[in-house]
Design an enzyme around this catalytic site. Structure first.
Site, mmCIF file in Angstrom:
data_model
loop_
_atom_site.group_PDB
_atom_site.id
_atom_site.type_symbol
_atom_site.label_atom_id
_atom_site.label_comp_id
_atom_site.label_asym_id
_atom_site.label_seq_id
_atom_site.Cartn_x
_atom_site.Cartn_y
_atom_site.Cartn_z
ATOM 1 C CB CYS A 107 8.467 7.763 6.601
ATOM 2 S SG CYS A 107 6.918 6.891 6.332
ATOM 3 C CB CYS A 128 4.448 11.321 0.106
ATOM 4 S SG CYS A 128 4.030 11.238 -1.590
ATOM 5 C CB CYS A 132 12.239 6.022 6.034
ATOM 6 S SG CYS A 132 12.435 4.486 5.122
ATOM 7 C CB CYS A 169 6.459 0.581 8.096
ATOM 8 S SG CYS A 169 7.646 0.199 6.790
ATOM 9 C CB CYS A 210 -2.100 6.431 -2.214
ATOM 10 S SG CYS A 210 -0.601 6.121 -1.287
ATOM 11 C CD GLU A 219 -4.299 7.488 7.848
ATOM 12 O OE1 GLU A 219 -5.088 8.288 8.356
ATOM 13 O OE2 GLU A 219 -3.098 7.752 7.647
#
Ligand code: SAH
Ligand code: SF4
Length: 412
Positions: A142, A385, A139, A135, A128, A115
């Site tokens: 997230c 975010c 975290c 990933c 962004c 994205e």
């Protein structure tokens, strides 16, 4: 809100095979393009000249069709078309938030999805950009962290996001090659966003993925983005965000030289170990020392500490005071960016109350350190975010825990 700019590219929903056997020139260095032309049969002198021209067309003018490259001999253009392409990611979906934020779900030639988000503001427009599909890190707050790492994006796929955003915003210089040098003046119709009239003024490597775990491709892409005869974005307008991959931070400063943002999010080992598990590998002291050593950071170019506000987890007055103490102890030229937690389905945290966030911010400001509260953008389209995630599979809680364990084991 009225969104300036042109119409989004057509949504296709399927991924056509791009290029076949042809080489995609996007993402190659200028020398890489020259070498590809030589390999295809041009002599060294011709390859040098053509690579310079092609570079300019790709990155300054946004042209994807060799036929439109008017200073290249007409007979040469089909020869190029047979061997090369100037690719773009495929747009799977394009959404616009009610606050003007736009999110695109993109697909690579192999179908992998990632994205990209564009956030328009009064005085700037920020893209962004993602660096990975998924990933490796985990975290806890997230959404991307709930995905496995599928793969690193290539330099071409990273810079391709910027090219596509320029396409979508309709902000390539128009006119003929002869007027290219002053084309910025012609393109002044988008009004107040920047001096040169463009909406896309800033880039943040804050999309999906950990950019410092894909260092070479991120570096290659950002070098292209900063190249003066192309997209020409200044390093001061680019920010790379890391969750704290300490061994790569000095190289990022020396070899890329962009602004640094660090996802700190907690001030004690106990809490940071829990919410940013990479902390078990590279602890807070090591991380802050690497920030103190970051090449190019000074009072004019501060390091941004990102701090997600999680209710009853990391948001007390004592946490704020400890954050100030740490910044002062390491003499960091720092500012703090307070990010209200953006929820996603299955998240185990809540956002701190607005009063708590305000009180936290005030304590930091009182000690002379800037600590603005980031306004959440694009929450309605899951573009804020930490809300980015691709792939059709939605893991169950048990599966999420298993993925987390796997990732933790990999961290050692
Ligand atoms: N992997 C990099 C960059 C991408 S994340 C990094 O972690 O720094 C961009 C920022 O959004 C990071 O500071 C990240 O910690 C933060 N973030 C992640 N999930 C969030 C959420 N749900 N709400 C608010 N911020 C979040
Ligand atoms: Fe990865 Fe950054 Fe999300 Fe952490 S916050 S899981 S490093 S994308």
């Amino acid at each position: 809100m009225q969104i300036p700019g042109h119409i989004d590219p057509v949504t296709t929903g399927t991924v056509p095979l791009r290029g076949g056997n042809r080489t995609d020139l996007v993402g190659l260095t200028r020398d890489g393009i020259r070498a590809a032309l030589e390999e295809a049969g041009l002599d060294a002198k011709a390859a040098k000249l053509r690579s310079k021209q092609i570079w300019h067309w790709i990155y300054h003018r946004g042209v994807t069709d060799f036929d439109a490259m008017t200073d290249i001999a007409k007979t040469m253009r089909p020869w190029l078309t047979e061997r090369f392409i100037v690719g773009r990611p495929t747009v799977v979906t394009a959404q616009v938030s009610n606050d003007g934020t736009r999110k695109w779900l993109l697909a690579a030639a192999d179908g992998q999805e990632y994205e990209m988000v564009f956030i328009p503001d009064a005085d700037r427009g920020t893209l962004c950009v993602s660096s990975q599909v998924g990933c490796t890190l985990n975290c806890r707050f997230c959404h991307t962290g709930t995905m496995r790492l599928v793969r690193n994006l290539t330099a071409g796929e990273i810079v391709g996001q910027v090219l596509l955003a320029r396409d979508a915003l309709g902000e390539w210089p128009k006119g003929t090659m002869a007027s290219a040098a002053d084309a910025d003046d012609e393109d002044d119709e988008a009004g107040h966003y920047t001096a040169d009239g463009r909406m896309l003024t800033n880039i943040v490597m804050m999309g999906m993925g950990e950019p410092l775990y894909n260092f070479d491709e991120v570096k290659g892409a950002l070098k292209i983005v900063m190249d003066g005869d192309g997209l020409a974005l200044s390093k001061r307008r680019i920010t790379l965000s890391t969750s704290g991959v300490v061994p790569m931070m000095a190289r990022a400063g020396e070899e890329i030289g962009v602004n640094l943002a660090v996802s700190l999010h907690a001030v004690s080992k106990e809490i940071r170990d829990e919410i940013v598990p990479l902390n078990r590998k590279y602890g807070i002291e090591e991380l802050l020392q690497a920030c103190a050593d970051y090449p190019g950071a000074n009072n004019a170019r501060r390091i941004t500490f990102e701090y997600v506000m999680l209710k009853d987890k990391n948001d007390s007055d004592a946490d704020a005071r400890e954050l100030v103490r740490l910044i002062k102890q390491y003499r960091l030229p720092a500012k703090v960016n307070l990010i209200p937690f953006n929820p996603w389905p299955g998240a185990i945290y809540e956002c701190s109350s607005p009063e708590r966030v305000r009180a936290f911010s005030n304590i930091i400001f009182e000690h002379g350190i800037s600590a603005p509260i980031r306004t959440p953008r694009g929450r309605d389209i899951m573009a804020a975010c930490g809300q980015l995630k691709s792939a059709a599979t939605k893991p169950s809680r048990a599966e999420l825990d298993r993925i987390a364990e796997e990732k933790q084991a990999a961290l050692g």
